[in-house]
Design a protein around this motif. Structure first.
Motif, short mmCIF file in Angstrom:
data_model
loop_
_atom_site.label_atom_id
_atom_site.label_comp_id
_atom_site.label_asym_id
_atom_site.label_seq_id
_atom_site.Cartn_x
_atom_site.Cartn_y
_atom_site.Cartn_z
N ALA A 14 18.68 0.43 -10.12
CA ALA A 14 17.71 -0.30 -9.30
C ALA A 14 17.11 0.61 -8.22
CB ALA A 14 18.36 -1.53 -8.66
N ILE A 15 17.94 1.46 -7.63
CA ILE A 15 17.46 2.40 -6.61
C ILE A 15 16.49 3.40 -7.23
CG2 ILE A 15 18.17 4.30 -5.10
CD1 ILE A 15 20.78 2.66 -4.57
N LEU A 16 16.82 3.89 -8.41
CA LEU A 16 15.93 4.83 -9.09
C LEU A 16 14.60 4.18 -9.46
CD1 LEU A 16 18.49 6.79 -11.31
CD2 LEU A 16 17.21 7.66 -9.34
N ASN A 17 14.64 2.92 -9.85
CA ASN A 17 13.39 2.19 -10.15
C ASN A 17 12.55 2.04 -8.89
OD1 ASN A 17 13.86 1.87 -12.91
ND2 ASN A 17 14.90 -0.08 -12.63
N LEU A 18 13.19 1.71 -7.78
CA LEU A 18 12.47 1.60 -6.51
C LEU A 18 11.88 2.95 -6.13
CD1 LEU A 18 11.56 0.10 -3.99
CD2 LEU A 18 13.81 0.57 -3.00
N ARG A 19 12.65 3.99 -6.29
CA ARG A 19 12.15 5.34 -5.98
C ARG A 19 10.88 5.64 -6.78
NH1 ARG A 19 11.54 10.45 -7.08
NH2 ARG A 19 12.28 12.12 -5.72
N SER A 20 10.93 5.33 -8.05
CA SER A 20 9.77 5.55 -8.92
C SER A 20 8.57 4.74 -8.45
CB SER A 20 10.13 5.19 -10.36
OG SER A 20 9.02 5.31 -11.20
N ASP A 21 8.81 3.47 -8.12
CA ASP A 21 7.73 2.60 -7.63
C ASP A 21 7.13 3.14 -6.34
OD1 ASP A 21 8.21 0.95 -9.79
OD2 ASP A 21 9.25 -0.61 -8.62
N LEU A 22 8.00 3.57 -5.42
CA LEU A 22 7.51 4.10 -4.14
C LEU A 22 6.75 5.41 -4.34
CD1 LEU A 22 10.53 3.35 -1.78
CD2 LEU A 22 8.29 2.24 -1.78
N ALA A 23 7.22 6.24 -5.24
CA ALA A 23 6.55 7.52 -5.50
C ALA A 23 5.14 7.30 -6.05
CB ALA A 23 7.38 8.37 -6.46
N LYS A 24 4.97 6.22 -6.81
CA LYS A 24 3.66 5.92 -7.41
C LYS A 24 2.78 5.05 -6.53
CE LYS A 24 5.79 4.56 -11.25
NZ LYS A 24 5.99 3.89 -12.53
N ALA A 25 3.35 4.49 -5.47
CA ALA A 25 2.62 3.54 -4.63
C ALA A 25 1.39 4.20 -4.00
CB ALA A 25 3.53 2.97 -3.55
N GLU A 26 0.28 3.51 -4.08
CA GLU A 26 -0.96 3.94 -3.44
C GLU A 26 -1.60 2.72 -2.78
OE1 GLU A 26 -3.57 6.36 -5.78
OE2 GLU A 26 -1.88 7.32 -6.82
N PRO A 27 -1.12 2.39 -1.58
CA PRO A 27 -1.65 1.21 -0.89
C PRO A 27 -3.18 1.29 -0.77
CG PRO A 27 0.27 2.05 0.25
CD PRO A 27 -0.09 3.06 -0.80
N ARG A 28 -3.82 0.12 -0.93
CA ARG A 28 -5.28 0.06 -0.94
C ARG A 28 -5.87 -0.36 0.40
NH1 ARG A 28 -3.19 -2.46 -5.17
NH2 ARG A 28 -3.64 -4.50 -4.31
N LEU A 31 -2.89 -4.31 4.61
CA LEU A 31 -1.84 -5.23 4.17
C LEU A 31 -0.92 -4.56 3.15
CD1 LEU A 31 -0.65 -8.03 4.41
CD2 LEU A 31 -2.25 -8.79 2.65
N ASP A 32 -1.49 -3.79 2.24
CA ASP A 32 -0.67 -3.05 1.29
C ASP A 32 0.21 -2.02 1.99
OD1 ASP A 32 -1.43 -4.32 -1.04
OD2 ASP A 32 -2.76 -2.72 -1.73
N TYR A 33 -0.35 -1.35 3.00
CA TYR A 33 0.46 -0.38 3.75
C TYR A 33 1.63 -1.08 4.45
CZ TYR A 33 -2.52 3.67 3.05
OH TYR A 33 -3.20 4.72 2.48
N VAL A 34 1.36 -2.20 5.09
CA VAL A 34 2.43 -2.95 5.76
C VAL A 34 3.48 -3.37 4.74
CG1 VAL A 34 2.98 -5.08 6.99
CG2 VAL A 34 1.02 -3.72 7.71
N SER A 35 3.05 -3.89 3.61
CA SER A 35 3.98 -4.32 2.57
C SER A 35 4.81 -3.16 2.05
CB SER A 35 3.19 -4.96 1.42
OG SER A 35 4.05 -5.34 0.38
N SER A 36 4.19 -2.03 1.84
CA SER A 36 4.91 -0.85 1.33
C SER A 36 5.89 -0.31 2.37
CB SER A 36 3.92 0.24 0.92
OG SER A 36 3.14 -0.21 -0.17
N ILE A 37 5.48 -0.30 3.63
CA ILE A 37 6.39 0.12 4.70
C ILE A 37 7.59 -0.81 4.76
CG2 ILE A 37 6.65 0.36 7.21
CD1 ILE A 37 3.64 1.26 7.21
N MET A 38 7.33 -2.11 4.65
CA MET A 38 8.43 -3.09 4.68
C MET A 38 9.37 -2.91 3.49
SD MET A 38 8.39 -4.64 7.46
CE MET A 38 9.76 -5.73 7.05
N GLU A 39 8.83 -2.53 2.35
CA GLU A 39 9.68 -2.27 1.18
C GLU A 39 10.62 -1.09 1.47
OE1 GLU A 39 9.08 -2.24 -3.64
OE2 GLU A 39 7.37 -1.69 -2.38
N CYS A 40 10.09 -0.06 2.12
CA CYS A 40 10.92 1.09 2.51
C CYS A 40 12.00 0.66 3.50
CB CYS A 40 10.05 2.19 3.12
SG CYS A 40 8.88 2.96 1.99
#
Length: 109
Positions: A14-28, A31-40
């Motif tokens: 699950a951690i490796l999947n999250l890492r992959s998702d975060l590495a690919k994340a490109e907030p638009r 709100l996307d930036y806030v959401s991505s920061i909160m995920e971290c």
């Protein structure tokens, strides 16, 4: 494979999947930036809870030899120092004067 090992492998995956998702994340947008920061932040929070739980469990902690603990400490120290540097930099760059003085005075009264 023991239940412990099965659970740890699931957590690792699950951690490796999250890492992959975060590495690919490109907030638009903001709100996307806030959401991505909160995920971290949520990951770091859960990671801290997991490590605290592991290290305060005598049976598990006793299974870690001094070399393992030294390695874990060195990694945690590096991450903690980076996090401190990041927090200080973010405070200096983004937080000072974020709230207007008159609003600040009212909200803390």
């Amino acid at each position: 494979m023991s239940d412990w090992n099965k659970d740890i492998v699931k957590i690792r995956d699950a951690i490796l999947n999250l890492r992959s998702d975060l590495a690919k994340a490109e907030p638009r947008d903001r709100l996307d930036y806030v959401s991505s920061i909160m995920e971290c932040i949520q990951f770091m929070k859960q990671s801290n809870i997991g490590w605290s739980s592991l290290l305060t469990n005598p049976q598990v902690a006793n299974g870690l030899n001094e070399e393992a603990l030294k390695d874990i400490f060195n990694k945690f120290r590096k991450v903690a120092i980076e996090r401190i540097d990041n927090d200080v930099d973010s405070i200096d760059r983004y937080m000072i004067n974020l709230v207007p003085r008159d609003v600040d005075a009212d909200s803390w009264a």
